[in-house]
Scaffold this active site. Structure first.
Site, PDB file in Angstrom:
ATOM      1  CD  GLN A 180     -53.335  20.961  31.767  1.00 24.06           C
ATOM      2  OE1 GLN A 180     -54.132  21.141  30.853  1.00 24.06           O
ATOM      3  NE2 GLN A 180     -52.230  21.684  31.889  1.00 24.06           N
ATOM      4  CB  CYS A 326     -45.225  18.713  28.827  1.00 31.54           C
ATOM      5  SG  CYS A 326     -45.306  18.178  27.113  1.00 31.54           S
TER       6      CYS A 326
HETATM    7  N1  PLP Z   1     -51.098  21.716  37.808  1.00 32.45           N
HETATM    8  C1  PLP Z   1     -51.143  21.282  36.538  1.00 32.45           C
HETATM    9  C2  PLP Z   1     -51.618  19.891  36.251  1.00 32.45           C
HETATM   10  C3  PLP Z   1     -50.750  22.119  35.492  1.00 32.45           C
HETATM   11  O1  PLP Z   1     -50.781  21.667  34.240  1.00 32.45           O
HETATM   12  C4  PLP Z   1     -50.306  23.433  35.804  1.00 32.45           C
HETATM   13  C5  PLP Z   1     -49.836  24.336  34.753  1.00 32.45           C
HETATM   14  O2  PLP Z   1     -49.475  23.937  33.672  1.00 32.45           O
HETATM   15  C6  PLP Z   1     -50.294  23.840  37.156  1.00 32.45           C
HETATM   16  C7  PLP Z   1     -50.700  22.949  38.121  1.00 32.45           C
HETATM   17  C8  PLP Z   1     -49.856  25.212  37.541  1.00 32.45           C
HETATM   18  O3  PLP Z   1     -50.868  26.160  37.254  1.00 32.45           O
HETATM   19  P1  PLP Z   1     -50.541  27.721  37.097  1.00 32.45           P
HETATM   20  O4  PLP Z   1     -49.881  27.888  35.779  1.00 32.45           O
HETATM   21  O5  PLP Z   1     -51.877  28.385  37.122  1.00 32.45           O
HETATM   22  O6  PLP Z   1     -49.703  28.095  38.257  1.00 32.45           O
END
Ligand code: PLP
Length: 388
Positions: A180, A326
């Site tokens: 993020q 969320c």
């Molecule tokens: N880490 C955080 C803080 C996230 O907000 C997200 C997705 O919302 C992820 C990891 C996972 O990422 P991805 O959707 O690319 O797998």
């Protein structure tokens, strides 16, 4: 009805310039980056260019420190497994209560299957990490300390440099999930002493299904996929050239405008927050007002069912997330807001508004017009139900 999209922590629109950069790699050059002919070599060159662009975004020192993956989840999983491989004589991990499930679920899995000892450090009412508890949790058995750079629900930004120093003082490695944070605030892995860092392209106007893991030079990686020798033998499987090229372009755009976008977003977010708090009684901003991503506003509305609010706002063309949804579409009350001990009524009615550089003042005006009306409607139908 034009859509007001305020759910950019869930995903962002692909920037048209990113799309333009990707298109030739679908039909103009479809070569496999491992092939030794011109098509392959051009594709390999495009991946190298993207690597340099991502390296710049995160402040890495060497191209080889950037490894392309399928996204944030894979990068998070791989960072944890890799860190443990680098400290085979230690069996403890220190983390926080507010990490993304891509971190927490992996750690839970390793606790169950390998006997890893996982220490989750709590946060205060504003979601700030208890630094003393974090330091106390570290010790000679700690292989890895991790903490996200910024939280997906509250937008809280964590003191990565301080936490990395604490970890290193105990001989542990430090990993941060910057999914993020990337493109929203400056990241500088080299000066912050980070050993592993994960990012995901679709959070900064790149395509989905592309992510990267930063691995500090000299550290081993643990492969999650076995097969070919792609990514210097660290991640098997034919590279998704268009997505990697798109991620590179998105990283370049983000790196060139992080500060300027941040200033504008902070002002818009503040206007949204002020306007909502004036127009709606019994609502509260959640998170750390002093250390937050410029684009994120988490608000708790009393006497509201967040999912109903999301649905009704969606019908009115305003797209946001509820506190329960969320992370990963879960219907459970948010583990982040629970860790902050937010009263249950506010957790149920928690909404996340997340802006991007594409958000406009007119989006904020529309949200300020529609959200109070919908909240009032939901509250009045609820009080009628009570009367009945
Ligand atoms: N880490 C955080 C803080 C996230 O907000 C997200 C997705 O919302 C992820 C990891 C996972 O990422 P991805 O959707 O690319 O797998």
């Amino acid at each position: 009805m034009s859509a007001v999209y305020l759910d950019n922590n869930a995903s962002t629109r692909v920037d048209p310039a990113v799309m333009d950069a990707m298109l030739p790699w679908f039909t103009g050059n479809w070569g496999n980056a491992s092939s030794k002919h011109g098509f392959g070599m051009d594709a390999a060159g495009a991946i190298q260019k993207a690597r340099r662009q991502v390296k710049k975004l995160v402040g890495a020192e060497m191209d080889a420190e950037i490894l392309f993956t399928s996204g944030g989840t894979e990068s998070d999983n791989m960072a944890i497994l890799s860190a443990l491989d680098n400290r085979p004589d230690r069996d403890e991990v220190v983390t926080t209560e507010v990490e993304h499930p891509a971190v927490l679920a992996m750690l839970d899995h390793l606790a169950r299957t390998r006997g890893l000892v996982v220490k989750r450090v709590g946060v205060d009412a504003q979601g700030r990490i208890d630094l003393r508890a974090y330091r106390n949790a570290l010790g000679p058995k700690t292989a890895l300390a991790c903490a996200m750079w910024a939280n997906n629900e509250t937008g809280n930004v964590y003191p990565v440099r301080v936490l990395a120093e604490m970890a290193h003082a105990e001989g542990a490695l430090f990993f941060t999930d910057a999914v993020q944070a990337s493109g929203r605030i400056d990241l500088d892995v080299a000066s912050c002493g980070v050993d592993f860092l994960s990012i995901s392209s679709h959070k900064f106007h790149g395509p989905k299904g592309a992510g990267a893991l930063y691995v500090k030079q000299g550290l081993r990686t643990h492969p999650c996929l076995y097969g070919g020798r792609q990514e210097r033998g660290r991640r098997a499987g034919t590279e998704n050239v268009p997505a990697i090229v798109g991620m590179g372009k998105a990283a370049e755009l983000a790196a060139s405008r992080t500060y300027q976008d941040g200033q504008i977003l902070t002002a818009m977010r503040q206007r949204l927050s002020d306007g909502l708090r004036i127009a709606i009684k019994d609502c509260q901003e959640l998170g750390d007002p002093d250390n937050r991503l410029p684009n994120t506003l988490c608000m708790g509305f009393d006497e509201i069912e967040g999912d109903d609010l999301v649905t009704m706002l969606g019908r009115e063309g305003v797209h946001v997330s509820s506190g329960s949804a969320c992370s990963s579409g879960s219907v459970e009350p948010s583990h982040v807001l629970r860790a902050m001990k937010v009263p249950f009524g506010l957790i149920r009615g928690a909404m996340r508004f997340s802006l991007s550089r594409e958000s406009t003042n007119s989006d904020i005006d529309t949200a300020l017009e529609i959200v109070p009306k919908v909240v009032a409607k939901l509250r009045s139908s609820r009080s009628h139900l009570h009367v009945a």
